[in-house]
Design a protein around this motif. Structure first.
Motif, PDB file in Angstrom:
ATOM      1  N   THR A  97       0.825  -1.199   0.000  1.00  0.00           N
ATOM      2  CA  THR A  97       0.000   0.000   0.000  1.00  0.00           C
ATOM      3  C   THR A  97       0.866   1.258   0.000  1.00  0.00           C
ATOM      4  O   THR A  97       1.819   1.374   0.771  1.00  0.00           O
ATOM      5  CB  THR A  97      -0.916   0.017   1.239  1.00  0.00           C
ATOM      6  N   ALA A 115      -7.313  -0.659  -3.561  1.00  0.00           N
ATOM      7  CA  ALA A 115      -7.590  -1.598  -2.468  1.00  0.00           C
ATOM      8  C   ALA A 115      -8.247  -0.897  -1.276  1.00  0.00           C
ATOM      9  O   ALA A 115      -8.244   0.333  -1.171  1.00  0.00           O
ATOM     10  CB  ALA A 115      -6.297  -2.261  -2.017  1.00  0.00           C
ATOM     11  N   GLN A 117      -9.037  -2.037   3.154  1.00  0.00           N
ATOM     12  CA  GLN A 117      -8.911  -3.063   4.164  1.00  0.00           C
ATOM     13  C   GLN A 117     -10.245  -3.802   4.297  1.00  0.00           C
ATOM     14  O   GLN A 117     -11.319  -3.248   4.021  1.00  0.00           O
ATOM     15  CB  GLN A 117      -8.512  -2.457   5.510  1.00  0.00           C
ATOM     16  N   ASP A 185      -5.763  -6.684   3.330  1.00  0.00           N
ATOM     17  CA  ASP A 185      -6.182  -6.106   2.056  1.00  0.00           C
ATOM     18  C   ASP A 185      -7.353  -6.888   1.469  1.00  0.00           C
ATOM     19  O   ASP A 185      -7.384  -8.122   1.517  1.00  0.00           O
ATOM     20  CB  ASP A 185      -5.012  -6.087   1.079  1.00  0.00           C
ATOM     21  N   GLU A 210      -7.229   2.846  -0.887  1.00  0.00           N
ATOM     22  CA  GLU A 210      -5.782   2.709  -0.934  1.00  0.00           C
ATOM     23  C   GLU A 210      -5.351   2.309  -2.337  1.00  0.00           C
ATOM     24  O   GLU A 210      -6.185   1.976  -3.174  1.00  0.00           O
ATOM     25  CB  GLU A 210      -5.321   1.623   0.060  1.00  0.00           C
TER      26      GLU A 210
END
Length: 255
Positions: A97, A115, A117, A185, A210
Motif C-alpha cells: 500500500t 484496495a 482493508q 487487504d 488505498e
C-alpha cells in the motif's frame, strides 16, 4: 605524437571503453524482484513451486514492455523492505500500500491496484465495524497496513493485536478460533475467506481507499521511470485489463 601523450590517450580511450561497457552491463543486468508468495491471488506458489499471480503477471508485462530482465524471488513480507534497503533486491511488488509513511523512505509507481482493508470474521459474529473489535483479539500481518490501522485504533502495544508473517496464517488462526477477527487487504482476504464456509467478510466504510504500488529505493529515478512508463503502456495497450480479468474475473478497479 609524444610517447607520453600517446600512452595517456591510449589509457583514456581504454578507460572510456571500460566505462561504456560497464554502463551497458549495468543497464542490461537482471533485476531482482521481491514478492511474498503467500498472498494469493497476487503472488503464490503453484503446484510446480513457481511464483504466479496478479502481481507477477503485472511485473512480467512491464518488464517485457520496457525490455527489462527480471527474476522474482519469494521474500517474506516481514523482511521485504529490509531486502530492498540492503540491496538484496532491486524492487518490490507485493501488494504494498502506498502511504505517506512509506513514501518518506521509498519511491512508488502510480497505483496498479485499488484496495481497501477488509475484516474477516466467523459467520456468527455480531461485529459491525472496526470499533466493535475493541477488547477482541485481532490477527494482522506484521508491518502491514492492517497492523498500522489496528495499532492506531487500539494501541500499538495492545496484547489483543496478534501479528503473523502472512495472510494464510491470520486466516488459519481465525478459522481455528485463536482470534476473533483478521484484517488485511480486500483482494487477498476475500480470496482466503471464500475457502472457509464458516467465515465471512466485513467492509467497514470508514476504511480509506488505498492503492498498491511497485516499490524502489528512494531516489532510484531511472528504475522508477521505467516501471511507471511500463505500467502506463500496459494500461494503454489493453494488457492490464486482460491480466486483471484473468485473476479477478471482472473489469479493473483502477486504470
Amino acid at each position: 605524437m609524444n610517447p607520453i601523450r600517446r600512452a595517456l590517450a591510449s589509457g583514456l580511450v581504454g578507460l572510456a571503453a571500460v566505462t561504456l561497457a560497464f554502463g551497458a552491463h549495468a543497464q542490461n543486468r537482471e533485476l531482482t524482484v521481491a514478492s511474498s508468495a503467500t498472498y494469493a491471488p497476487f503472488a503464490f506458489e503453484n503446484k510446480d513451486k513457481q511464483i504466479v499471480g496478479f502481481d507477477i503477471d503485472i511485473i512480467n508485462a512491464i518488464a517485457r514492455q520496457q525490455g527489462l530482465k527480471i527474476k522474482v524471488v519469494n521474500t517474506p513480507f516481514t523482511g521485504i523492505f529490509g531486502a530492498l534497503n540492503n540491496g538484496d533486491v532491486d524492487l518490490v511488488i507485493s501488494g504494498v500500500t502506498i502511504n505517506d509513511k512509506r513514501k518518506q523512505s521509498y519511491d512508488f509507481t502510480p497505483p496498479y491496484f485499488a484496495a481497501r482493508q477488509l475484516i474477516a470474521l466467523p459467520k456468527n459474529s455480531t461485529v459491525a465495524s472496526l470499533k466493535d473489535l475493541a477488547g477482541k483479539k485481532i490477527a494482522v500481518v506484521s508491518a502491514s497496513t492492517a497492523d498500522d490501522i489496528a495499532s492506531r485504533e487500539f494501541g500499538k502495544t495492545s496484547p489483543n493485536i496478534r501479528r503473523f508473517e502472512s495472510t494464510p496464517l491470520i486466516i488459519s488462526e481465525l478459522a481455528g478460533g485463536g482470534v476473533d477477527a483478521a484484517m488485511g487487504d480486500n483482494g487477498v482476504i476475500a480470496y482466503r475467506v471464500a475457502q472457509h464456509a464458516d467465515l465471512k467478510t466485513l467492509d467497514d466504510k470508514s476504511f480509506p481507499e488505498e492503492g498498491f504500488g511497485i516499490v524502489v529505493k528512494k531516489g532510484d529515478k531511472a528504475l522508477l521511470d521505467k516501471l511507471s512508463a511500463g505500467l502506463a503502456a500496459i494500461r494503454a495497450d489493453g494488457s492490464y485489463v486482460t491480466i486483471y480479468k484473468k485473476w479477478f474475473n471482472k473489469d479493473p478497479n483502477v486504470r
